[in-house]
Scaffold this active site. Sequence first.
Site, PDB file in Angstrom:
ATOM      1  N   GLY A  36      15.069  40.165  -8.463  1.00 28.33           N
ATOM      2  CA  GLY A  36      15.295  40.921  -9.671  1.00 28.33           C
ATOM      3  C   GLY A  36      16.699  40.311 -10.381  1.00 28.33           C
TER       4      GLY A  36
ATOM      5  N   LYS B 288       9.557  49.683  -5.375  1.00 25.14           N
ATOM      6  CA  LYS B 288      10.963  50.275  -4.705  1.00 25.14           C
ATOM      7  C   LYS B 288      11.322  51.568  -5.263  1.00 25.14           C
ATOM      8  CE  LYS B 288      12.177  45.264  -5.212  1.00 25.14           C
ATOM      9  NZ  LYS B 288      13.154  44.306  -5.551  1.00 25.14           N
TER      10      LYS B 288
ATOM     11  N   GLU C  58      10.938  36.066   0.461  1.00 27.38           N
ATOM     12  CA  GLU C  58      11.611  36.301  -0.704  1.00 27.38           C
ATOM     13  C   GLU C  58      13.197  35.882  -0.698  1.00 27.38           C
ATOM     14  OE1 GLU C  58       9.376  39.878  -2.622  1.00 27.38           O
ATOM     15  OE2 GLU C  58      11.076  40.697  -1.140  1.00 27.38           O
TER      16      GLU C  58
ATOM     17  N   ASN D 207       5.706  45.918  -5.173  1.00 28.26           N
ATOM     18  CA  ASN D 207       6.622  46.715  -4.706  1.00 28.26           C
ATOM     19  C   ASN D 207       7.371  47.549  -5.710  1.00 28.26           C
ATOM     20  OD1 ASN D 207       8.783  47.742  -3.070  1.00 28.26           O
ATOM     21  ND2 ASN D 207       9.604  46.169  -2.524  1.00 28.26           N
TER      22      ASN D 207
ATOM     23  N   GLU E 233      16.441  44.401   0.876  1.00 30.98           N
ATOM     24  CA  GLU E 233      17.176  45.586   0.534  1.00 30.98           C
ATOM     25  C   GLU E 233      17.356  46.434   1.722  1.00 30.98           C
ATOM     26  OE1 GLU E 233      14.766  46.379  -2.950  1.00 30.98           O
ATOM     27  OE2 GLU E 233      15.482  44.394  -3.697  1.00 30.98           O
TER      28      GLU E 233
ATOM     29  N   HIS F 271      12.327  44.298   4.233  1.00 35.29           N
ATOM     30  CA  HIS F 271      12.515  43.874   2.746  1.00 35.29           C
ATOM     31  C   HIS F 271      14.311  43.448   2.705  1.00 35.29           C
ATOM     32  CE1 HIS F 271      13.520  43.576  -1.632  1.00 35.29           C
ATOM     33  NE2 HIS F 271      12.257  43.383  -1.579  1.00 35.29           N
TER      34      HIS F 271
ATOM     35  N   SER G 134      11.289  37.540  -8.600  1.00 32.41           N
ATOM     36  CA  SER G 134      11.186  37.185 -10.202  1.00 32.41           C
ATOM     37  C   SER G 134       9.901  36.425 -10.494  1.00 32.41           C
ATOM     38  CB  SER G 134      12.356  36.439 -10.312  1.00 32.41           C
ATOM     39  OG  SER G 134      13.742  37.155 -10.653  1.00 32.41           O
TER      40      SER G 134
HETATM   41  P1  13P Z   1      11.406  41.172  -8.435  1.00 35.54           P
HETATM   42  O1  13P Z   1       9.892  40.759  -8.635  1.00 35.54           O
HETATM   43  O2  13P Z   1      11.984  42.291  -9.101  1.00 35.54           O
HETATM   44  O3  13P Z   1      12.293  39.955  -8.385  1.00 35.54           O
HETATM   45  O4  13P Z   1      11.654  41.847  -6.859  1.00 35.54           O
HETATM   46  C1  13P Z   1      10.961  40.988  -5.859  1.00 35.54           C
HETATM   47  C2  13P Z   1      10.785  42.016  -4.692  1.00 35.54           C
HETATM   48  O5  13P Z   1      11.827  42.116  -4.136  1.00 35.54           O
HETATM   49  C3  13P Z   1       9.509  42.441  -4.356  1.00 35.54           C
HETATM   50  O6  13P Z   1       9.552  42.966  -2.942  1.00 35.54           O
END
Ligand code: 13P
Length: 252
Positions: free
Chosen positions: A175, A15, A169, A13, A101, A99, A214
């Site tokens: 992150g 983003k 997640e 992803n 976010e 997601h 992560s």
């Molecule tokens: P990270 O791998 O950067 O922690 O992000 C995970 C994520 O949100 C994938 O959708």
Amino acid sequence: MASEGPRPLVAGNWKMNGGVAMLKEPRLLAAMLKDVKLKADVMVCPPAIILRRVKSVLKGTRIKVGGQDCHWNPAGAHTGDISPEMLKEAGCTAVIVGHSERRTNHGESDETVAKKAKGVQRAGLKAIICIGETLDERKSGKTLEVVSRQLKGSVPEGSTADNTVIAYEPVWAIGTGLTPTTAEVAEVHAHIRSELGAIMGGEGAGVRILYGGSVKPSNAAELMGQPNVNGALVGGASLKASDFLGIIKVYA
Ligand code: 13P
């Protein structure tokens, strides 16, 4: 090393990262994967504006392309939105929905996520439905309850093993460099598997349950080796072909 179950999926992803300058990464990844025998599917989910360019770079390779979000309708007066059908036309085979976010920054409820997932399935694509608890919820022992509520609210009726993927997640692991222990991952994934059985019946056993948050080359083998972990949804570490390859190679 990977646990038994449905064929795994490792999805990146991106983003809101990656313009034209980043096209070299999927090109490099495809070249590095060319002669590697894999027991998993691989996908990248770039920003919508660059989807077609990524798709064209990956033409003729086994790396699939997915969208990061969509509207639930096929077309209409929805300024700024993109429909599942448009993503399909651009070459996507899947779309991430719900997601954290999106849930946090855009106030998306389980109901909205379910509508989006349904739209994705209507278009003939796979809905990668994201769920996961916040740190407060984990600390107060509510993780399994939250995950159950999100699953019941976000997985639309009629979902099948073929058109549905779940990504667990934990919000606090995204992150941050933090990950749950392998025992915690195994516990939540087993719970998700059992809830999917209750929601979807026999189809639930074939749904891929990805772990995200992560994931990096150094922890991928351990996380992916847990029962009911059928791949990963990778953020930061999917942006560099060499890092992403290090994760994908768990399934080589
Ligand atoms: P990270 O791998 O950067 O922690 O992000 C995970 C994520 O949100 C994938 O959708």
